[in-house]
Design a protein around this motif. Sequence first.
Motif, PDB file in Angstrom:
ATOM      1  N   LYS A 225       1.198  -1.565  -0.121  1.00 47.84           N
ATOM      2  CA  LYS A 225       0.271   0.120   0.190  1.00 47.84           C
ATOM      3  C   LYS A 225       1.176   0.896   0.283  1.00 47.84           C
ATOM      4  O   LYS A 225       1.603   1.279   0.562  1.00 47.84           O
TER       5      LYS A 225
ATOM      6  N   VAL B  32      -2.498   0.165  -4.440  1.00 44.96           N
ATOM      7  CA  VAL B  32      -2.649  -1.213  -3.354  1.00 44.96           C
ATOM      8  C   VAL B  32      -1.635  -1.959  -5.293  1.00 44.96           C
ATOM      9  O   VAL B  32      -2.291  -1.825  -5.825  1.00 44.96           O
TER      10      VAL B  32
ATOM     11  N   CYS C 266      -7.388   4.702   1.563  1.00 42.70           N
ATOM     12  CA  CYS C 266      -6.986   2.608   0.708  1.00 42.70           C
ATOM     13  C   CYS C 266      -7.702   2.148   1.010  1.00 42.70           C
ATOM     14  O   CYS C 266      -8.837   1.370   0.325  1.00 42.70           O
TER      15      CYS C 266
END
Length: 592
Positions: A75, A90, A116
Amino acid sequence: MGAILNVFRLRIGGVLAQVVVLLSLAVYSSYGGGCTFPEGWTGRWFQSGNNGLIDINSTHIQSKGECSETESYDKFLLYDRSEDCYRCMVIHEKHKYVLQYKETYCSPKDSLSTICELISGDAPLYSMFRKEPRPVPQQCPFHPAPFTFTYNRGSSDCTNPPSRAESCTDDSRLLLRYMACPDVPGTESNIEELVCLATWKEGSTRYLVGKIAQVQRRNSIVSDEDTYRCFIYKGQHSDKSMTYYIAQSGDATCNGLSSPTDGSRTMKLTNSDDEHNRCHFPSWIVEHHKWYSLDRTHQYRFTTKNATLKIMNEDGSVDEKRLVCHSILEHKDKKHITLIAHVTMGCESGHACLKFYRREGNVLELQPSSNLTELAQDACTAGHQMPYITLITTSLTPMRCPIFGRYSVLNSLADRRQRRQQLAIGAAAEGSGGGEEAGRQCAPGEHDRASLGCGAAQDSIEFKSPCGDSTVYTCYGSWSEGGVGFLIAAPVARSSLHPRTFCFMYSTAARNETATAGAGGNGGGGGGAPLLALSAVSRSCNRSMVPGRDGDKAYNLTINGTCEQSSKYNSLSHRLAPAAALVVALIAACVR
């Protein structure tokens, strides 16, 4: 008091400096530069739908931003300076040549975990394939080839006639020969070459990334969009065959692939010929796994349980041919075998007829057919030209020479070349006033005597010149065929980097016959006294060469006596003509 104030100022100054550094780091981190990407990602990458290639270095991904923060090695929070926003990527390294990623839209500053979390499970998956530095292809996972295969492009299976997949000498390539099925719309005859670049596994699913090239349109300009393809495959092994189910993507991505039976194009490969598993080269050939051509330009290496022969350059850098034993037709007395082999040259293949002859323990001769045939049963049909290739090992053992005696050299091809050079030098010297002296100079390498098979070991041939220099060869094996003798020999003084081994071919003839045959020089006359005609060839034992006339070196010799006779008797050779004739006649009888 002044000293105390100075100490207080220094401490305040130090704190202020630390504050400034921390503020600077905070500002730097807010604008990216806070993390780095793995070193192996640096390079240029292709991604479908992108204009041009994508550059990645230690801190930047072109058009995505600078590495600001990272977590769990996959990430990354990237800061896009041009838009003043952040995106989460990612990224998974599937192979050193394949990166796959999902990403968020560019958004205002927030923590890595918060941004994320915006990536949903059904977010698009993007694939990047390495372009620069140029990837090195890897072995294709589909073996052992050749295969027959059926294919489906979305309508129904094309099964009749069956298509064919063949291996190339480079194991990273596979040639796909598609056949058109009259009863299946949209099928057509076509030949594609698959270059395998990367493989990986996710659970029980196996992936392959490769490049497809149209063989018929090899010189046409095609884009990466047309060539990169992703595959899912599964292999099933049985007692007698190997089957692969393969699904191919419809574009330069890995999208749309869910199983080996579901894709833009699906194929079922079945290895079509396992007969070579029952065919092996005989032990008298493979007792040396490496053989070399006489001139050392090619290496012949037996591999894969003595069923495969690879022919490559001397340094082993480039595979030129791969021959797999198909079937044995004839095997005589461990000295001669005729067999059929499946031959692959580049990505072209077919069947060839091979004949091996055992000449000595360290000398073989190979006689291949000149053409490849599609059907194995046609490989050894009459009419194919079969040139000989002489093979030797690196561990040649000196052996007794097949010819014995002391000889006079009447003429030689090498000496005639040397003489022409000397005449040219003499002519130049004559123009400067020194021609008469130059013409009397001894020409090094111009041989006038030879001793064959003499010495304690009887394993050498020596040519001597009036200048006192000599060339000595060691004998390593011999045989006779059709009235001509063949001898493998190498000079004693030879370069270790470029060793030269020769095939000496010899026969006997009357002196007037040799002169008529074109030996030239001063070998005529003599009332038909027999000669020993000798030629040396460095590439192979070429049957089209005439001993004493053709080759790298060519000599015509007349005998002076046996090895045991001293040189003082050699000067009386004209008195020994009847004995010489008898000895040469005996040699001729042995050759025959």
